[in-house]
Design a protein around this motif. Structure first.
Motif, PDB file in Angstrom:
ATOM      1  N   CYS A   1      -4.585  13.028  -9.367  1.00  0.00           N
ATOM      2  CA  CYS A   1      -5.055  11.725  -8.893  1.00  0.00           C
ATOM      3  C   CYS A   1      -5.348  10.798 -10.069  1.00  0.00           C
ATOM      4  O   CYS A   1      -5.050   9.598 -10.014  1.00  0.00           O
TER       5      CYS A   1
ATOM      6  N   ARG B   1      -4.789   9.714  -2.019  1.00  0.00           N
ATOM      7  CA  ARG B   1      -5.870  10.336  -1.272  1.00  0.00           C
ATOM      8  C   ARG B   1      -5.707  11.847  -1.429  1.00  0.00           C
ATOM      9  O   ARG B   1      -4.849  12.302  -2.194  1.00  0.00           O
TER      10      ARG B   1
ATOM     11  N   LEU C   1      -3.520   7.220 -10.524  1.00  0.00           N
ATOM     12  CA  LEU C   1      -4.240   5.957 -10.673  1.00  0.00           C
ATOM     13  C   LEU C   1      -3.731   5.201 -11.898  1.00  0.00           C
ATOM     14  O   LEU C   1      -3.624   3.971 -11.883  1.00  0.00           O
TER      15      LEU C   1
ATOM     16  N   HIS D   1      -0.883   3.077 -11.201  1.00  0.00           N
ATOM     17  CA  HIS D   1      -1.195   1.986 -10.262  1.00  0.00           C
ATOM     18  C   HIS D   1      -0.884   2.381  -8.819  1.00  0.00           C
ATOM     19  O   HIS D   1      -0.440   1.554  -8.015  1.00  0.00           O
ATOM     20  N   LEU D   2      -1.145   3.645  -8.488  1.00  0.00           N
ATOM     21  CA  LEU D   2      -0.975   4.146  -7.132  1.00  0.00           C
ATOM     22  C   LEU D   2      -2.336   4.329  -6.478  1.00  0.00           C
ATOM     23  O   LEU D   2      -3.375   4.269  -7.146  1.00  0.00           O
ATOM     24  N   THR D   3      -2.332   4.568  -5.166  1.00  0.00           N
ATOM     25  CA  THR D   3      -3.581   4.743  -4.419  1.00  0.00           C
ATOM     26  C   THR D   3      -3.554   6.099  -3.705  1.00  0.00           C
ATOM     27  O   THR D   3      -3.284   6.173  -2.502  1.00  0.00           O
TER      28      THR D   3
ATOM     29  N   GLY E   1       0.788  -1.220   0.000  1.00  0.00           N
ATOM     30  CA  GLY E   1       0.000   0.000   0.000  1.00  0.00           C
ATOM     31  C   GLY E   1       0.818   1.266   0.000  1.00  0.00           C
ATOM     32  O   GLY E   1       0.294   2.334  -0.308  1.00  0.00           O
TER      33      GLY E   1
ATOM     34  N   ASP F   1     -10.897  10.609   0.700  1.00  0.00           N
ATOM     35  CA  ASP F   1     -10.625   9.758  -0.450  1.00  0.00           C
ATOM     36  C   ASP F   1     -10.334  10.643  -1.661  1.00  0.00           C
ATOM     37  O   ASP F   1     -10.760  11.809  -1.710  1.00  0.00           O
ATOM     38  N   TRP F   2      -9.640  10.105  -2.642  1.00  0.00           N
ATOM     39  CA  TRP F   2      -9.276  10.904  -3.813  1.00  0.00           C
ATOM     40  C   TRP F   2     -10.494  11.325  -4.621  1.00  0.00           C
ATOM     41  O   TRP F   2     -10.450  12.312  -5.365  1.00  0.00           O
ATOM     42  N   THR F   3     -11.611  10.608  -4.473  1.00  0.00           N
ATOM     43  CA  THR F   3     -12.775  10.859  -5.328  1.00  0.00           C
ATOM     44  C   THR F   3     -13.494  12.160  -4.998  1.00  0.00           C
ATOM     45  O   THR F   3     -14.264  12.651  -5.824  1.00  0.00           O
TER      46      THR F   3
ATOM     47  N   LEU G   1       0.157  10.580  -0.906  1.00  0.00           N
ATOM     48  CA  LEU G   1       0.509   9.179  -1.108  1.00  0.00           C
ATOM     49  C   LEU G   1       1.105   8.629   0.183  1.00  0.00           C
ATOM     50  O   LEU G   1       1.781   9.357   0.922  1.00  0.00           O
TER      51      LEU G   1
END
Length: 368
Positions: free
Chosen positions: A238, A249, A242, A245-247, A192, A323-325, A279
Motif C-alpha cells: 500500500c 484498500r 500510494l 498516486h493510487l488509492t 478513482g 481502508d488501507w490504513t 485496487l
C-alpha cells in the motif's frame, strides 16, 4: 519439560575453525555446524540473526551437539486455542496469521498445551516454534532480552464510531445520494479506478520487489515466504501504491484456510486469516468497476476477491474490506510511520533466508 536437545535463545557468536563452525548462544551453550557448503551458508544466516538479536531454536544431535535444524520462534501472546479432531490443539497467535497445531503425539505435548492454555488466560507472552508443516515443536515463556528488539504487538482495537440511533433511518438516504453523485459525475469513476492494463503494471511492480531468498536485501518483500507476515507485506505494498498516486484498500479473509503453495516445503500453509491490497479496476464494460486483489504471494496477476477467496480452502470464509490504513488484524493502531511494517518484514526476510539455507530456494520441486 522442554526438549533437552533444543537450544532456544539469542546467538552470541559464530566462530569458524577447521571442523566447521561453532555457534554460541546466551548462557554459554554451544552447538556445531560441520564443514559443508550448505552449513557455511547457514552459518552466515546465523551470524545475521545474532547481529539482529533474534531468538532462534537450534535442534542438536545429543551425541555431539551437531546442529540438525534451525527454526525461528514467534514471539506473541496467544489469541485463541481450540481442540482438534485428532486430540491435539490448534493455536492462533496474536501476531501471526498461521494456524499452528500441537499434535497429540508430539514430544512434550502436555507441557506445551499447558503453557498455551495458561497464556490464553493470562496474556503471557510466549516463544512458540513450529516446523515447516506448522506443527508446534517448542513452547517457552518469553523473557525479553534487555539488549534485543521489543516485538510490537497490536493495541486494543478501537470500536468504530456508531451512528446515533436517531439517524439510523437516514442511512438509506445517504446511500441514495452517494449513488446519485456517482452516476451524475462519471468523471469521478474514471479518476478513482484504473484500467486492467494499469492494474497488471501495478501488480508487476509489486512482484518485482520480491526477495532473493539467499540474500533478502531490504527493502525487498518476502512473497516467497507465504507462511506468515501478510499484514506487513500488504502494508508495504500500500505504501508503494500510494507513491504511485493510487488509492488502495485492503481485503481481509477469515476462516480455516488451507492454501496450496509451492513456496513451502510442505506444499501448503494453514492460515486463520490473510490480507492483501485491492485496487478499483474499470470493467468489464464501460459502466462497471470492481475491486481487484494484488497478491503476488498467491497469484501472477490481479484477481477478483471471489477468485482470491476460492484458492484458500474454506468456502465458508468471510471477506472484510477496509481502508488501507488498518495494519493489524481486527483493528488496533495504524502504522503510519511503517515502523511495525519494517519490523515484521525483517522477521520474515530472516525466516525466508533461513529456510532457503536449509531447504533450498523456492519454489519446491516436490510440490504439485
Amino acid at each position: 519439560m522442554p526438549n533437552e536437545n533444543a537450544i532456544v535463545g539469542r546467538i552470541v557468536r559464530v566462530e569458524r575453525d577447521e571442523r566447521g563452525h561453532t555457534v554460541e548462544l546466551q548462557g554459554g551453550r554451544r552447538a556445531r555446524l560441520d564443514a559443508t557448503r550448505e552449513n557455511a551458508a547457514l552459518a552466515r544466516v546465523l551470524e545475521g540473526l545474532g547481529a539482529r538479536r533474534r531468538p532462534v531454536y537450534l535442534e542438536v544431535d545429543p551425541a555431539g551437539d551437531t546442529v540438525r535444524r534451525v527454526l525461528l520462534p514467534v514471539v506473541s501472546r496467544v489469541e485463541a486455542v481450540r481442540a482438534l479432531d485428532d486430540g491435539g490443539l490448534e493455536v492462533r497467535l496474536e501476531v501471526a496469521q498461521a494456524r499452528l497445531a500441537i499434535r497429540r503425539d508430539a514430544p512434550d505435548a502436555a507441557e506445551m498445551e499447558r503453557l498455551v492454555l495458561d497464556a490464553e488466560q493470562t496474556g503471557r507472552v510466549l516463544l512458540v516454534t513450529a516446523d515447516e508443516a506448522q506443527n508446534v515443536v517448542d513452547v517457552r515463556v518469553f523473557t525479553p532480552d534487555p539488549e534485543g528488539p521489543v516485538p510490537p504487538f497490536p493495541g486494543d482495537a478501537e470500536p468504530p464510531p456508531r451512528v446515533p440511533w436517531a439517524l439510523e433511518p437516514l442511512r438509506w438516504l445517504v446511500d441514495f445520494l452517494r449513488d446519485l453523485w456517482y452516476w451524475l459525475w462519471p468523471w469521478r469513476w474514471w479518476r478513482g479506478c484504473i484500467s486492467k492494463a494499469r492494474a497488471q503494471q501495478v501488480f508487476d511492480a509489486m512482484a518485482a520487489t520480491t526477495c532473493d531468498p539467499l540474500t533478502v536485501p531490504p527493502p525487498c518483500i518476502p512473497f516467497l515466504y507465504p507462511d506468515d507476515g501478510c499484514w506487513a507485506r500488504a502494508h508495504e505494498m500500500c505504501r508503494l501504491m500510494l507513491g504511485m498516486h493510487l488509492t488502495p484498500r485492503k481485503v481481509w479473509i477469515d476462516g480455516s484456510l488451507h492454501t496450496p503453495t509451492k513456496n513451502n516445503p510442505s506444499c501448503f500453509v494453514n492460515w486463520g486469516w490473510h490480507v492483501a491490497p485491492t485496487l478499483c479496476v474499470r470493467g468489464p464494460g464501460f459502466f462497471r468497476r470492481r475491486r481487484m486483489v494484488i497478491d503476488p504471494a498467491l497469484f501472477t496477476a490481479p484477481v477478483t476477491e471471489a477468485t482470491w477467496k476460492s484458492v484458500q480452502g474454506d468456502p465458508n470464509a468471510t471477506l472484510t474490506d477496509t481502508d488501507w490504513t488498518q495494519f493489524w488484524h481486527g483493528g488496533g493502531p495504524d502504522d503510519a510511520a511503517y515502523t511495525n511494517t519494517n519490523y515484521y518484514l525483517d522477521v520474515y526476510r530472516d525466516a525466508l533466508q533461513l529456510r532457503a539455507a536449509q531447504q533450498g530456494t523456492p519454489p519446491y520441486a516436490n510440490c504439485p
